[in-house]
Scaffold this motif. Structure first.
Motif, mmCIF file in Angstrom:
data_model
loop_
_atom_site.group_PDB
_atom_site.id
_atom_site.type_symbol
_atom_site.label_atom_id
_atom_site.label_comp_id
_atom_site.label_asym_id
_atom_site.label_seq_id
_atom_site.Cartn_x
_atom_site.Cartn_y
_atom_site.Cartn_z
ATOM 1 N N LYS A 181 0.812 -1.210 0.000
ATOM 2 C CA LYS A 181 0.000 0.000 0.000
ATOM 3 C C LYS A 181 0.851 1.269 0.000
ATOM 4 O O LYS A 181 0.502 2.267 -0.651
ATOM 5 N N MET A 182 1.986 1.238 0.694
ATOM 6 C CA MET A 182 2.759 2.454 0.921
ATOM 7 C C MET A 182 3.936 2.658 -0.034
ATOM 8 O O MET A 182 4.473 3.757 -0.123
ATOM 9 N N ARG A 183 4.356 1.625 -0.748
ATOM 10 C CA ARG A 183 5.627 1.689 -1.482
ATOM 11 C C ARG A 183 5.682 2.795 -2.526
ATOM 12 O O ARG A 183 6.744 3.354 -2.798
ATOM 13 N N ARG A 184 4.562 3.116 -3.152
ATOM 14 C CA ARG A 184 4.563 4.154 -4.181
ATOM 15 C C ARG A 184 4.812 5.543 -3.600
ATOM 16 O O ARG A 184 5.183 6.467 -4.322
ATOM 17 N N LYS A 185 4.595 5.683 -2.287
ATOM 18 C CA LYS A 185 4.768 6.988 -1.660
ATOM 19 C C LYS A 185 6.153 7.160 -1.044
ATOM 20 O O LYS A 185 6.454 8.221 -0.494
ATOM 21 N N ILE A 186 6.973 6.102 -1.118
ATOM 22 C CA ILE A 186 8.305 6.171 -0.506
ATOM 23 C C ILE A 186 9.357 6.328 -1.591
ATOM 24 O O ILE A 186 9.455 5.523 -2.517
ATOM 25 N N ASN A 187 10.137 7.389 -1.464
ATOM 26 C CA ASN A 187 11.170 7.688 -2.458
ATOM 27 C C ASN A 187 12.481 6.996 -2.077
ATOM 28 O O ASN A 187 13.042 7.224 -1.005
#
Length: 493
Positions: A35-41
């Motif tokens: 769920k969160m991976r796309r928001k982590i650079n």
């Protein structure tokens, strides 16, 4: 998931201590990563493509813990509730115990549950019941309604008097300038109706069609702040004077307004209908009085969540009432200076009574093993269809069979109470209105705002309407300064 303990506490609440194990928490962490991976650079990786281990290496193994707990908690809580066979009636409060690690976590969930109910006396009760009487005056009053409905207004070439209707144009002026809401055209005003500000209608007595007249009017001190106590002038032009043409009460009238050929038969039918209406009203009041006693007699530790939910239901009904009157809730709250939290708080006392009533009803149904057959449900559907002149299948689209079944079970529960009860003679009421209150009422002052009222037992049983019996607030508008509903000048408060 494993339930470490389940403890009952006051106000019909339980405290569940629930452990989420390593395997369940790992599955939740993986979902959190997805769920969160796309928001982590992560440098060197396109958005959403960085492996979980790389992200955890950069930000720490706990980077997904919070989101994983949010994912794991509902599933673990619902499983625990099901395992313990709890009937939860509200949302839980959650407290984490100890540390959260990759091996999982433990939390406490405090939740309100359906209370244990012990019935008190519900048979052999007594309550007052009104004796139904219908007088000739009652029938005459109903006849008057029919005549009023069939009365016509006809133009007359004479001076206007009280009871006549004048068709007028008007415009109000304050200090020589028109004021907002003070203008209307071709407005029909019944003289003596006290619809407009005091002094307006009285000055139109004696006018004729074609007259033009200036009316000097002073607004009451308690009127809208912009016009309170102000002296204004209304310029009025009279287009027409009309009088009421009341039909004669005879056999011809009976034929025109009903299926009867004689006035005598019409009166007999009206008396029969009034009697049936009053008998039904007396019956419902008797049932409600008995069920209130039953509710008072139960022993139950009612959870606050049930009372809060009922109070909010009253508020929703109140909002619906306002909407039906064309009043926006936010505007009403602003205009009256009311606070929603205060409305909810004021509704809690009647809400508690209603919750106890519902608990009592359910307890009787259980104690008496009351049920409703499919045939009874189908017959009730048909009864509703006949009553409202609707197709049977259309009725079924609006009401679920379970709703009708619950309704029938509640009616049977009420019958258990009433069939064993005795009707007492009601005490004579000697309540008198104070002179001040009488004066306020005579002057047409609006009553104080009412909190959403409780639903009666009968209405709860019938479930015909969810809105209960809330008082409808009077519509307020700054444009009432000079007219009612955008055309009526200076409606008296």
């Amino acid at each position: 998931m494993s339930v470490k303990s389940c403890e009952k506490i006051e106000k019909s609440q339980v405290v569940l201590t629930i452990e989420v194990g390593a395997a369940e928490f790992e599955a939740a962490i993986e979902k959190a990563y997805q769920k969160m991976r796309r928001k982590i650079n992560v440098p060197g990786f396109r958005p959403g493509k960085a492996p979980r281990k790389i992200i955890e290496g950069m930000y720490g193994a706990e980077v997904f813990f919070e989101e994983a707990m949010n994912i794991a908690f509902p599933e673990a809580y619902e499983a625990a509730v099901k395992e313990q066979e709890l009937q939860v009636v509200g949302y839980p409060t959650v407290e984490i115990e100890g540390q959260v690690t990759k091996d999982g976590f433990t939390f406490k969930a405090t939740a309100p549950v359906y209370p244990e109910v012990t019935l008190g006396q519900y048979k052999g009760l007594s309550a007052p019941k009104e004796e139904v009487k219908v007088s000739a005056a009652d029938v005459d009053e109903r006849l008057k309604t029919l005549t009023d409905r069939n009365t016509r207004l006809v133009s007359v070439e004479r001076e206007a008097k009280d009871g006549d209707t004048v068709v007028i144009d008007f415009e109000g002026f304050l200090d020589g300038k028109p004021f907002d809401g003070g203008k209307g055209e071709n407005y029909s005003l019944e003289l003596g109706s006290h619809t407009f500000v005091p002094g307006f209608e009285e000055q139109l007595v004696g006018v004729k069609a074609g007259d033009e007249k200036d009316l000097d009017v002073t607004f009451p001190e308690d009127y809208h702040k912009d016009l309170a106590g102000k002296a204004v002038v209304f310029k009025v032009k009279v287009h027409e004077v009309k009088e009421k043409e009341v039909p004669a009460l005879d056999d011809e009238f009976a034929k025109d307004v009903s299926e009867f050929d004689t006035l005598k038969d019409l009166k007999a039918d009206l008396k029969k209908k009034i009697t049936a209406e009053r008998e039904e009203t007396a019956k419902r009041a008797f049932e409600d009085a008995l069920m209130e006693q039953v509710a008072d007699n139960i022993t139950a530790d009612v959870p606050d969540a049930m009372v809060e939910a009922q109070a909010r239901q009253y508020l929703d009904n109140f909002k619906m009432q306002l909407a039906q009157q064309g009043i926006q809730y936010d505007q009403y709250m602003k205009a009256t200076g009311m606070d929603e939290a205060k409305l909810i708080e004021d509704a809690k006392e009647p809400a508690l009574k209603q919750v106890r009533m519902d608990l009592a009803m359910a307890a009787i149904i259980k104690e008496e093993n009351i049920d409703a057959t499919d045939e009874e449900v189908e017959a009730e559907f048909q009864k509703m269809a006949d009553q409202y002149g609707m197709d049977l299948e259309t009725v079924k689209k609006y009401l679920h069979a379970d709703q009708v079944k619950d309704q029938l079970k509640s009616q049977k529960a009420i019958a258990v109470v009433t069939d064993s009860a005795t009707a007492a003679k009601p005490e004579k009421k000697t309540a008198k209105k104070s002179s001040k209150k009488a004066e306020e009422t005579a002057e047409g002052e609006e009553p104080a705002e009412e909190k959403p009222a409780k639903k009666t037992t009968r209405k709860k049983a019938e479930k015909a309407e969810e809105d209960g019996e809330e008082k409808k607030p009077a519509k307020k508008s700054t444009k009432k300064a000079a007219k009612k509903e955008d055309e009526e000048p200076a409606e008296s408060k």
